[in-house]
Design a protein around this motif. Structure first.
Motif, PDB file in Angstrom:
ATOM      1  N   LEU A 190      -8.939  -7.028   8.083  1.00  0.00           N
ATOM      2  CA  LEU A 190     -10.278  -7.118   7.499  1.00  0.00           C
ATOM      3  C   LEU A 190     -10.453  -8.403   6.699  1.00  0.00           C
ATOM      4  CD1 LEU A 190     -10.723  -3.422   6.316  1.00  0.00           C
ATOM      5  CD2 LEU A 190     -11.692  -4.497   8.358  1.00  0.00           C
ATOM      6  N   ILE A 191      -9.410  -8.796   5.966  1.00  0.00           N
ATOM      7  CA  ILE A 191      -9.485 -10.017   5.148  1.00  0.00           C
ATOM      8  C   ILE A 191      -9.564 -11.253   6.040  1.00  0.00           C
ATOM      9  CG2 ILE A 191      -8.200 -11.487   3.547  1.00  0.00           C
ATOM     10  CD1 ILE A 191      -7.116  -8.886   2.275  1.00  0.00           C
ATOM     11  N   VAL A 192      -8.664 -11.334   7.025  1.00  0.00           N
ATOM     12  CA  VAL A 192      -8.660 -12.491   7.935  1.00  0.00           C
ATOM     13  C   VAL A 192      -9.955 -12.547   8.744  1.00  0.00           C
ATOM     14  CG1 VAL A 192      -7.544 -13.500   9.970  1.00  0.00           C
ATOM     15  CG2 VAL A 192      -6.145 -12.624   8.089  1.00  0.00           C
ATOM     16  N   GLY A 193     -10.396 -11.403   9.268  1.00  0.00           N
ATOM     17  CA  GLY A 193     -11.649 -11.354  10.016  1.00  0.00           C
ATOM     18  C   GLY A 193     -12.844 -11.707   9.143  1.00  0.00           C
ATOM     19  N   GLY A 194     -12.831 -11.226   7.894  1.00  0.00           N
ATOM     20  CA  GLY A 194     -13.925 -11.507   6.961  1.00  0.00           C
ATOM     21  C   GLY A 194     -14.016 -12.987   6.611  1.00  0.00           C
ATOM     22  N   ILE A 195     -12.864 -13.623   6.363  1.00  0.00           N
ATOM     23  CA  ILE A 195     -12.847 -15.058   6.048  1.00  0.00           C
ATOM     24  C   ILE A 195     -13.356 -15.863   7.240  1.00  0.00           C
ATOM     25  CG2 ILE A 195     -11.362 -17.037   5.544  1.00  0.00           C
ATOM     26  CD1 ILE A 195      -9.569 -15.125   3.943  1.00  0.00           C
ATOM     27  N   THR A 196     -12.920 -15.473   8.439  1.00  0.00           N
ATOM     28  CA  THR A 196     -13.364 -16.162   9.655  1.00  0.00           C
ATOM     29  C   THR A 196     -14.876 -16.070   9.808  1.00  0.00           C
ATOM     30  OG1 THR A 196     -11.262 -15.580  10.740  1.00  0.00           O
ATOM     31  CG2 THR A 196     -13.056 -16.337  12.152  1.00  0.00           C
ATOM     32  N   CYS A 197     -15.415 -14.871   9.649  1.00  0.00           N
ATOM     33  CA  CYS A 197     -16.870 -14.673   9.764  1.00  0.00           C
ATOM     34  C   CYS A 197     -17.625 -15.443   8.699  1.00  0.00           C
ATOM     35  CB  CYS A 197     -17.204 -13.181   9.676  1.00  0.00           C
ATOM     36  SG  CYS A 197     -16.714 -12.228  11.132  1.00  0.00           S
ATOM     37  N   LEU A 198     -17.103 -15.460   7.468  1.00  0.00           N
ATOM     38  CA  LEU A 198     -17.760 -16.166   6.374  1.00  0.00           C
ATOM     39  C   LEU A 198     -17.843 -17.658   6.640  1.00  0.00           C
ATOM     40  CD1 LEU A 198     -18.957 -16.206   3.504  1.00  0.00           C
ATOM     41  CD2 LEU A 198     -16.616 -16.412   2.628  1.00  0.00           C
ATOM     42  N   LEU A 199     -16.724 -18.256   7.083  1.00  0.00           N
ATOM     43  CA  LEU A 199     -16.692 -19.693   7.344  1.00  0.00           C
ATOM     44  C   LEU A 199     -17.649 -20.065   8.475  1.00  0.00           C
ATOM     45  CD1 LEU A 199     -12.861 -20.422   7.047  1.00  0.00           C
ATOM     46  CD2 LEU A 199     -14.656 -21.105   5.451  1.00  0.00           C
ATOM     47  N   ILE A 200     -17.748 -19.208   9.479  1.00  0.00           N
ATOM     48  CA  ILE A 200     -18.645 -19.495  10.605  1.00  0.00           C
ATOM     49  C   ILE A 200     -20.106 -19.278  10.205  1.00  0.00           C
ATOM     50  CG2 ILE A 200     -19.282 -18.785  12.953  1.00  0.00           C
ATOM     51  CD1 ILE A 200     -16.330 -18.177  13.434  1.00  0.00           C
ATOM     52  N   MET A 201     -20.365 -18.290   9.351  1.00  0.00           N
ATOM     53  CA  MET A 201     -21.734 -18.060   8.871  1.00  0.00           C
ATOM     54  C   MET A 201     -22.239 -19.229   8.037  1.00  0.00           C
ATOM     55  SD  MET A 201     -23.459 -15.456   9.817  1.00  0.00           S
ATOM     56  CE  MET A 201     -24.707 -15.531   8.536  1.00  0.00           C
ATOM     57  N   LEU A 202     -21.322 -19.923   7.351  1.00  0.00           N
ATOM     58  CA  LEU A 202     -21.710 -21.061   6.517  1.00  0.00           C
ATOM     59  C   LEU A 202     -22.098 -22.272   7.357  1.00  0.00           C
ATOM     60  CD1 LEU A 202     -19.002 -20.848   3.695  1.00  0.00           C
ATOM     61  CD2 LEU A 202     -21.422 -20.248   3.522  1.00  0.00           C
ATOM     62  N   GLU A 203     -21.773 -22.292   8.654  1.00  0.00           N
ATOM     63  CA  GLU A 203     -22.066 -23.480   9.465  1.00  0.00           C
ATOM     64  C   GLU A 203     -23.554 -23.773   9.613  1.00  0.00           C
ATOM     65  OE1 GLU A 203     -19.938 -23.013  13.109  1.00  0.00           O
ATOM     66  OE2 GLU A 203     -17.978 -23.319  12.176  1.00  0.00           O
ATOM     67  N   PRO A 204     -24.501 -22.921   9.902  1.00  0.00           N
ATOM     68  CA  PRO A 204     -24.354 -21.490  10.150  1.00  0.00           C
ATOM     69  C   PRO A 204     -24.358 -21.199  11.655  1.00  0.00           C
ATOM     70  CG  PRO A 204     -26.647 -21.995   9.735  1.00  0.00           C
ATOM     71  CD  PRO A 204     -25.918 -23.304   9.739  1.00  0.00           C
ATOM     72  N   SER A 205     -23.736 -20.062  12.039  1.00  0.00           N
ATOM     73  CA  SER A 205     -23.752 -19.628  13.437  1.00  0.00           C
ATOM     74  C   SER A 205     -23.647 -18.111  13.455  1.00  0.00           C
ATOM     75  CB  SER A 205     -22.603 -20.260  14.218  1.00  0.00           C
ATOM     76  OG  SER A 205     -22.616 -19.826  15.560  1.00  0.00           O
ATOM     77  N   MET A 206     -24.803 -17.458  13.374  1.00  0.00           N
ATOM     78  CA  MET A 206     -24.831 -16.006  13.329  1.00  0.00           C
ATOM     79  C   MET A 206     -24.379 -15.394  14.652  1.00  0.00           C
ATOM     80  SD  MET A 206     -27.927 -13.469  12.230  1.00  0.00           S
ATOM     81  CE  MET A 206     -27.689 -11.694  12.168  1.00  0.00           C
ATOM     82  N   SER A 207     -24.675 -16.069  15.765  1.00  0.00           N
ATOM     83  CA  SER A 207     -24.326 -15.536  17.082  1.00  0.00           C
ATOM     84  C   SER A 207     -22.820 -15.418  17.261  1.00  0.00           C
ATOM     85  CB  SER A 207     -24.912 -16.425  18.180  1.00  0.00           C
ATOM     86  OG  SER A 207     -24.491 -17.765  18.010  1.00  0.00           O
ATOM     87  N   VAL A 208     -22.081 -16.481  16.902  1.00  0.00           N
ATOM     88  CA  VAL A 208     -20.621 -16.449  17.019  1.00  0.00           C
ATOM     89  C   VAL A 208     -20.045 -15.446  16.030  1.00  0.00           C
ATOM     90  CG1 VAL A 208     -18.491 -17.807  16.834  1.00  0.00           C
ATOM     91  CG2 VAL A 208     -20.543 -18.838  17.815  1.00  0.00           C
ATOM     92  N   THR A 209     -20.653 -15.360  14.838  1.00  0.00           N
ATOM     93  CA  THR A 209     -20.201 -14.385  13.839  1.00  0.00           C
ATOM     94  C   THR A 209     -20.315 -12.966  14.376  1.00  0.00           C
ATOM     95  OG1 THR A 209     -20.957 -15.852  12.075  1.00  0.00           O
ATOM     96  CG2 THR A 209     -20.497 -13.581  11.475  1.00  0.00           C
ATOM     97  N   MET A 210     -21.437 -12.661  15.011  1.00  0.00           N
ATOM     98  CA  MET A 210     -21.628 -11.330  15.570  1.00  0.00           C
ATOM     99  C   MET A 210     -20.639 -11.056  16.696  1.00  0.00           C
ATOM    100  SD  MET A 210     -25.786 -10.930  15.638  1.00  0.00           S
ATOM    101  CE  MET A 210     -25.680  -9.351  16.467  1.00  0.00           C
TER     102      MET A 210
END
Length: 393
Positions: free
Chosen positions: A151-171
Motif C-alpha cells: 500500500l505504501i509503495v503503491g501509494g507513493i507511485t500513484c502520488l508521484l504520477i498524480m503530481l505530473e499530473p496523469s490521472m489516467s496512468v494513476t487509475m
C-alpha cells in the motif's frame, strides 16, 4: 515426452512473439499513417513520429530477447532497487533541465537527448514489486499490517504520477495494484475496505481540478462545447463513424489532417477504425485477446507463485490499458491520455511492454523446463521400481 514438451514450449514462444511483432509492426504502420501530415506540418519531416516509433520497437525487441533469457527470479532479488530507481525517475520529471513539460504536464525525462516516460516504467516496476512481496509473504497478506508495504509503495507511485499530473496512468496503476492484491490472497474485508474509498476519491480528484471537470462535462454532452473540451471526442466519433464496416482504406483517413488531436498516440484507435473499419478493429482486438489468453496460460502454468503473479500482472496491464483506451475513443468514459499498448506512438511505452512480454516468455521457458525435470524424475522412479521387482522375482 521431453521432445514433446520442448516442441510445445517452442511453439508457444513462437506464437507469442509473432503476436507481439504483428502488433508493433502494425503500430508502426498506423503511427506513420496517423502522423505524417501533422509531423510534416509541425516538424518539417513526415517520418518524425515513425522514426521515433521504430527506434522504440528496435529497443523493445532487444529488451524482449534479453528478459526472455534473464532469470525472472533475479527480479525478486532486486525488487527494492527496481522500485527505488523508478521513484528516482518519477522525481526527475520535476527537475528543471531534465523534466520535459508538454501541454501543462511534466511526464518525460530527457537524458542524453533521449526522452523517457517514467510512468510507463512505473507500471511494470510496481507489478514486479507486488509479485515479489506477495509471493514471499503469502501468509501475512491476510492482515492489514502485512499489506502495508504494498500500500505504501503503491501509494507513493500513484502520488508521484498524480503530481505530473496523469490521472489516467494513476487509475491504471490503482486497478493493477488492487487486482494483484486480490490474486495474491487479500481478504474480502480488506478488498472492500480499499475499493470503496478508492472509488470515492475519483470524483473528488475530478472536482478539485477544473480541467478534469470540464472533461467530464464534455463526456456527458460533447456537443455543449464542440469547439472546446468536446472537440476531441466529437472528432474521434466522426473518425470511427466514417470507417463503417470496412474502412475508407489505409492512409486515407481524413481526421488525421489536424482535425483529431493526438491522432498518433492516445487516439490512434480512432484512425485505425476509420481506415480499416469495424471488421479491422475486431481483428485487432482479437489479436490482443489471444495474446492476453496466452499470458494467462503462462501464469497458470508457472512453476512458482512469483511467476504466476508476475505473468498475471503483465497480462492485466495490457488488458486494462487496452480496454481503457477503447472506452476513451468510443466515448464510453471521460477522455484521458492512455496509449494503446504496442500500437500508440511512444518509444518508452512500446519498449517496456515488449520487455514485459520477455519476462513472461522466461516464465514460460522455466515452467516447461521444470515439467521436463519432473517427467525425467518420474521415469527414473518408475525404472527403479521395476528393477526392484525384477530382483525380487
Amino acid at each position: 515426452m521431453k521432445a514433446i514438451q520442448k516442441s510445445k514450449c517452442r511453439n508457444d514462444i513462437f506464437v507469442i512473439i509473432c503476436l507481439v511483432l504483428t502488433l508493433v509492426f502494425f503500430g508502426c504502420l498506423m503511427v506513420y499513417s496517423a502522423s505524417f501530415y501533422s509531423a510534416q506540418y509541425h516538424y518539417g519531416n513526415k517520418y518524425f513520429f515513425l522514426f521515433k516509433q521504430i527506434i522504440g520497437v528496435i529497443m523493445g525487441i532487444f529488451a524482449m530477447i534479453f528478459f526472455m533469457f534473464f532469470d525472472y527470479h533475479l527480479l525478486k532479488k532486486y525488487k527494492w532497487w527496481i522500485i527505488g530507481i523508478t521513484f528516482l525517475l518519477l522525481l526527475l520529471v520535476f527537475v528543471p533541465g531534465l523534466g520535459v513539460e508538454s501541454y501543462g504536464a511534466k511526464r518525460w525525462v530527457s537524458i542524453l537527448g533521449f526522452s523517457i516516460q517514467p510512468s510507463e516504467i512505473a507500471k511494470f516496476a510496481l507489478v514486479i514489486f507486488i509479485a515479489a512481496y506477495m509471493s514471499d509473504n503469502y501468509d501475512k497478506v491476510k492482515t492489514f499490517k502485512g499489506l502495508l508495504p504494498v500500500l505504501i509503495v503503491g501509494g507513493i507511485t500513484c502520488l508521484l504520477i498524480m503530481l505530473e499530473p496523469s490521472m489516467s496512468v494513476t487509475m491504471c496503476i490503482a486497478f493493477v495494484t488492487l487486482f494483484m492484491l486480490i490474486i495474491g490472497g487479500m481478504s474480502k474485508k480488506h478488498t472492500l475496505m480499499f475499493s470503496i474509498p478508492a472509488a470515492a476519491v475519483v470524483p473528488l480528484l475530478i472536482i478539485l481540478e477544473p480541467y478534469r471537470l470540464k472533461r467530464l462535462l464534455a463526456f456527458i454532452d460533447p456537443w455543449a462545447s464542440p469547439q472546446g473540451e468536446g472537440f476531441q471526442l466529437i472528432q474521434s466519433l466522426y473518425s470511427l463513424g466514417d470507417g463503417g464496416w470496412f474502412g475508407v482504406g489505409l492512409f486515407s483517413s481524413r481526421q488525421k489532417y489536424l482535425f483529431l488531436p493526438f491522432a498518433e498516440s492516445d487516439f490512434i484507435l480512432s484512425i485505425i477504425g476509420e481506415e480499416v473499419g469495424f471488421i479491422g478493429l475486431v481483428i485487432l482486438m482479437s489479436v490482443f485477446l489471444f495474446l492476453i489468453i496466452k499470458l494467462i496460460k503462462i501464469a497458470l502454468s508457472a512453476k512458482d507463485r512469483f511467476g504466476t503473479m508476475l505473468a498475471s500482472g503483465v497480462a492485466f496491464i495490457i488488458g486494462v490499458q487496452t480496454l481503457l483506451n477503447i472506452a476513451v475513443v468510443t466515448g464510453s468514459i471521460p477522455p484521458t491520455g492512455l496509449p494503446l499498448p504496442f500500437i500508440s506512438s511512444g518509444g518508452t511505452s512500446v519498449m517496456v511492454f515488449m520487455a514485459g512480454i520477455g519476462i513472461c516468455l522466461n516464465i514460460l521457458r522455466q515452467s516447461k523446463e521444470d515439467v521436463k525435470i519432473l517427467n525425467i524424475d518420474k521415469l527414473k522412479k518408475y525404472l527403479e521400481k521395476n528393477n526392484k521387482k525384477k530382483k525380487i522375482n
